[in-house]
Write a protein that holds these residues in place. Structure first.
Motif, mmCIF file in Angstrom:
data_model
loop_
_atom_site.group_PDB
_atom_site.id
_atom_site.type_symbol
_atom_site.label_atom_id
_atom_site.label_comp_id
_atom_site.label_asym_id
_atom_site.label_seq_id
_atom_site.Cartn_x
_atom_site.Cartn_y
_atom_site.Cartn_z
ATOM 1 N N SER A 193 46.451 0.796 24.606
ATOM 2 C CA SER A 193 47.283 1.866 24.264
ATOM 3 C C SER A 193 46.066 2.910 23.397
ATOM 4 C CB SER A 193 47.962 1.601 22.692
ATOM 5 O OG SER A 193 48.481 0.883 23.867
ATOM 6 N N LEU A 194 44.668 2.318 22.858
ATOM 7 C CA LEU A 194 43.910 3.046 22.422
ATOM 8 C C LEU A 194 42.550 3.974 23.531
ATOM 9 C CD1 LEU A 194 41.766 0.994 19.359
ATOM 10 C CD2 LEU A 194 43.959 2.294 18.802
ATOM 11 N N GLN A 197 45.024 7.060 23.885
ATOM 12 C CA GLN A 197 45.529 7.851 23.243
ATOM 13 C C GLN A 197 44.039 8.704 23.065
ATOM 14 O OE1 GLN A 197 47.389 8.789 20.321
ATOM 15 N NE2 GLN A 197 46.610 10.326 19.649
ATOM 16 N N ASP A 198 42.443 8.502 23.444
ATOM 17 C CA ASP A 198 41.140 8.298 23.437
ATOM 18 C C ASP A 198 41.431 9.284 24.241
ATOM 19 O OD1 ASP A 198 40.555 7.358 21.144
ATOM 20 O OD2 ASP A 198 39.206 5.828 22.217
#
Length: 701
Positions: A193-194, A197-198
């Motif tokens: 998920s990171l 998001q990035d």
């Protein structure tokens, strides 16, 4: 007959398939390069991969297969450049296979009997099998596959056909193993998920900032004096960029052009002049062309625009028997004769039954069979039904012999004459280069004037006297050389020195020389600074060469790349000077406007810049500058940043954040797809970097 013809046709394609079966689309484009000891190693081994030797005879067999496949598929003649391309492609495929097979064997990846059987005759055969047995609509035809498999079990099958099919199946299994290996690698990829998001912020977060820049071009190159420390500093900071994957060499050369002299040109023209009267009087123009012309072209009717411009402008308004020339065209003296002109159709719709003389027992028997079929058709039998049964051209035969609508200049001369010079409804027997054809003219369309022109050409070529004279000059130049006076002797003789830069050991051509293989082989046996011990003959040029640089495999030393990096070193030195100037302007400044005023530059505002597209409008991509912007705090003056165009100082006004990402599935899928595509190429790069590859091709090819 239909099935046997199909099987014969299919076996040819399967043989080609064995040769060219792709390992993977992504692997085919990879280049596995290696260098090193070109003239060491076993006399019978062309290379070695992780201790596994590649025998020259094995590689050469595969190279021959690849060459034959290229000829069949392209129809092109094999030039030195094409030869080099085929050699390089075959070598890369060979190395790829060895590198992947080592990993496959290490992991114990196998394809079981049931799995391999399903790949061939299961409910969903391998795509390669489906392509080999496709019907007229391009879709897989299971019946054709079953017919072929039954044929392989029959007493009529030849051993070569069984062997070819066996090789084809082996290649299918090998490709399946490689697919499994790649699946193991790619299934380990994961996007969290990171990551999503990035990626979302990089594409949607907006930066608004102002900048001022001092361009590198504001300092003249002449004002920059580079030192050894400048070169060393840049080299040490970028050392990893100078890794050479294979040994490269550069050489300088002097060429002596043995092009036809004025006397040679006049001699060729005199030969052609003598032919004019005989050409005009001959009753057999085709035979005259075959005997006297360098280009043995068959004479056919041609429409306006198909002749070369000089003839096109005169022949359509001339009378039968008109002679034109001698004239000079494309390096040859030519004479042309108008044999006939008429009004004929622009295109013809036709159908045909193609018979193979080799399987019919010879041309005479094929013609006799065509005559029998013609009588059957004239007696009421269906042309379409007979075409489906007897034509060896299955592409048209399955469509009742339909060849579509054909234009002039698209068919062999004998076939073209038959359909364009007949009338609608005619059935003719034609002995063409692709076989004996029974052809029926269904419809003729359009009407325009066509001409039949015979051309005799004699190419300009240097005489033995011219060649001897030029060779003598080259030999004289060679005898005057020492290791120190190459440049001086070239200048004294008024001869330009040409450069062949960064040539690999298997190169067939270099800039200015189409067939330079012998020179390249010599260069890789010689030391830097030495000149050739012979005059090389390359086409109509005589060449004397000198090795000017050697770039070994591995990290190149500074002295080898010094010339190459000079522009970048100069930019770096300018950057330091401009950064110092901007730093001085920053001292005491509280705004970007004050910095620009003190530095003598201007302020440029930018809105809505995204991290994923780091381009400054009106300039270029500035990765370092935009990256620094997105790592900054608002309303603070930055330090000088050395970019691509110049040195920047900026102040961030604000960020505009996008809406909160609530569903990251799409972002994950996009990132995952990109990772998948990169990984397929990166796997081979990693195996290549890790492998110990010895490449001895230069001493064999």
């Amino acid at each position: 007959m239909g099935i046997m013809g199909y099987l014969r046709e299919r076996m040819g394609k399967i043989l080609a398939g064995v040769i060219g079966l792709a390992l993977f689309a992504f692997i085919a484009s990879e280049v596995v390069q290696s260098g090193g000891a070109f003239f060491r190693g076993d006399a019978n081994n062309i290379g070695e991969v992780n201790g596994e030797k590649i025998a020259y005879v094995d590689f050469n067999q595969r190279l021959e297969q690849s060459t034959q496949q290229f000829k069949q598929q392209s129809g092109q003649s094999i030039t030195p450049q094409i030869t080099n391309y085929i050699q390089e492609t075959t070598w890369n495929q060979y190395l790829t296979e060895l590198l992947l097979n080592k990993e496959i064997n290490k992991l114990g990846i196998v394809v079981g009997t049931d799995e391999s059987q399903a790949m061939i005759s299961g409910s969903n055969p391998d795509p390669q099998v489906q392509r080999q047995f496709a019907g007229q609509d391009g879709q897989f035809d299971k019946n054709k596959l079953n017919q072929f498999l039954s044929y392989l079990q029959s007493p009529k099958v030849e051993k070569a056909q069984i062997d070819a099919w066996g090789d084809f199946v082996k290649q299918l299994i090998a490709a399946k193993k490689q697919q499994k290996y790649m699946a193991l690698v790619t299934n380990g990829l994961y996007v969290n998920s990171l990551d999503a998001q990035d990626d979302y912020l990089a594409k949607n977060k907006l930066a608004n900032f102002k900048y001022t820049v001092l361009d590198y071009a504001s300092i003249p190159d002449a004002n920059i004096k580079l030192t050894d420390d400048d070169y060393s500093t840049y080299y040490n900071e970028h050392k990893s960029e100078f890794k050479n994957q294979q040994e490269l060499r550069s050489f300088e050369y002097i060429s002596f052009n043995a092009a036809p002299s004025k006397e040679d040109t006049l001699a060729v023209k005199a030969q052609v002049d003598k032919l004019v009267a005989a050409f005009k009087a001959t009753p057999n123009d085709s035979l005259f062309v075959q005997i006297n012309s360098e280009t043995k072209a068959q004479i056919v009717y041609q429409k306006k625009g198909q002749l070369e411009p000089k003839l096109d402008s005169v022949m359509f308004a001339a009378d039968k028997g008109f002679m034109y020339g001698p004239y000079l065209s494309n390096g040859s003296y030519k004479i042309a004769k108008l044999i006939d002109s008429r009004v004929g159709p622009d295109s013809v719709k036709a159908r045909s039954i193609i018979l193979n003389p080799a399987t019919a027992g010879g041309v005479d028997k094929a013609i006799a069979k065509a005559d029998s079929l013609k009588k059957l058709i004239e007696g009421g039998k269906s042309f379409a039904d007979l075409a489906k049964t007897f034509s060896v051209d299955k592409a048209s035969g399955d469509k009742g012999g339909d060849m579509g609508t054909l234009g002039r200049g698209t068919l062999p001369p004998a076939f073209e004459d038959a359909i364009f010079n007949g009338k609608t409804g005619d059935i003719k027997i034609v002995n063409a280069q692709f076989g004996v054809a029974l052809v029926q003219i269904e419809e003729q369309k359009g009407s325009s004037k066509v001409v039949k022109v015979a051309v005799v050409d004699k190419p300009l070529a240097p005489s033995s006297k011219t060649q001897a004279t030029v060779y003598s000059k080259a030999q004289s130049f060679l005898s005057s050389l020492t290791n120190e006076n190459f440049d001086a002797q070239a200048k004294k003789a008024g001869l330009p020195i040409k450069n062949a830069e960064d040539v690999n050991a298997t190169a067939a051509s270099v800039l200015g020389l189409d067939n330079a293989r012998e020179i390249v082989k010599w260069a890789f046996k010689s030391e830097k600074g030495t000149f050739s011990d012979q005059v090389f003959t390359v086409g109509d040029q005589y060449v004397v060469a000198r090795v000017s640089a050697i770039k070994p495999k591995g990290i190149l030393p500074l002295d080898v790349v010094k010339k190459q990096i000079e522009p970048m070193v100069r930019i770096q030195v300018k950057g330091k000077q401009l950064a110092a100037k901007l730093q001085a302007a920053l001292n005491g400044a509280t705004s970007i406007d004050q910095v620009a005023q003190k530095a003598g530059s201007k302020v440029v505002p930018l809105q809505n810049i995204v991290f994923a597209n780091p381009v400054i409008p009106g300039s270029q991509a500035e990765y370092k500058v935009i990256g620094t912007v997105f790592g900054s705090q608002p309303n603070k003056l930055s330090k000088p940043v050395q970019g691509q165009q110049g040195v920047y100082v900026f102040t961030l006004d604000s960020f505009t954040n996008p809406a909160q990402l609530t569903n990251n599935v799409r972002e994950k899928e996009q990132i995952g797809q990109a990772l998948l595509q990169r990984s397929q190429g990166t796997v081979l790069d990693a195996l290549k970097d890790k492998a110990n590859v010895k490449d001895n091709r230069a001493k064999f090819l």
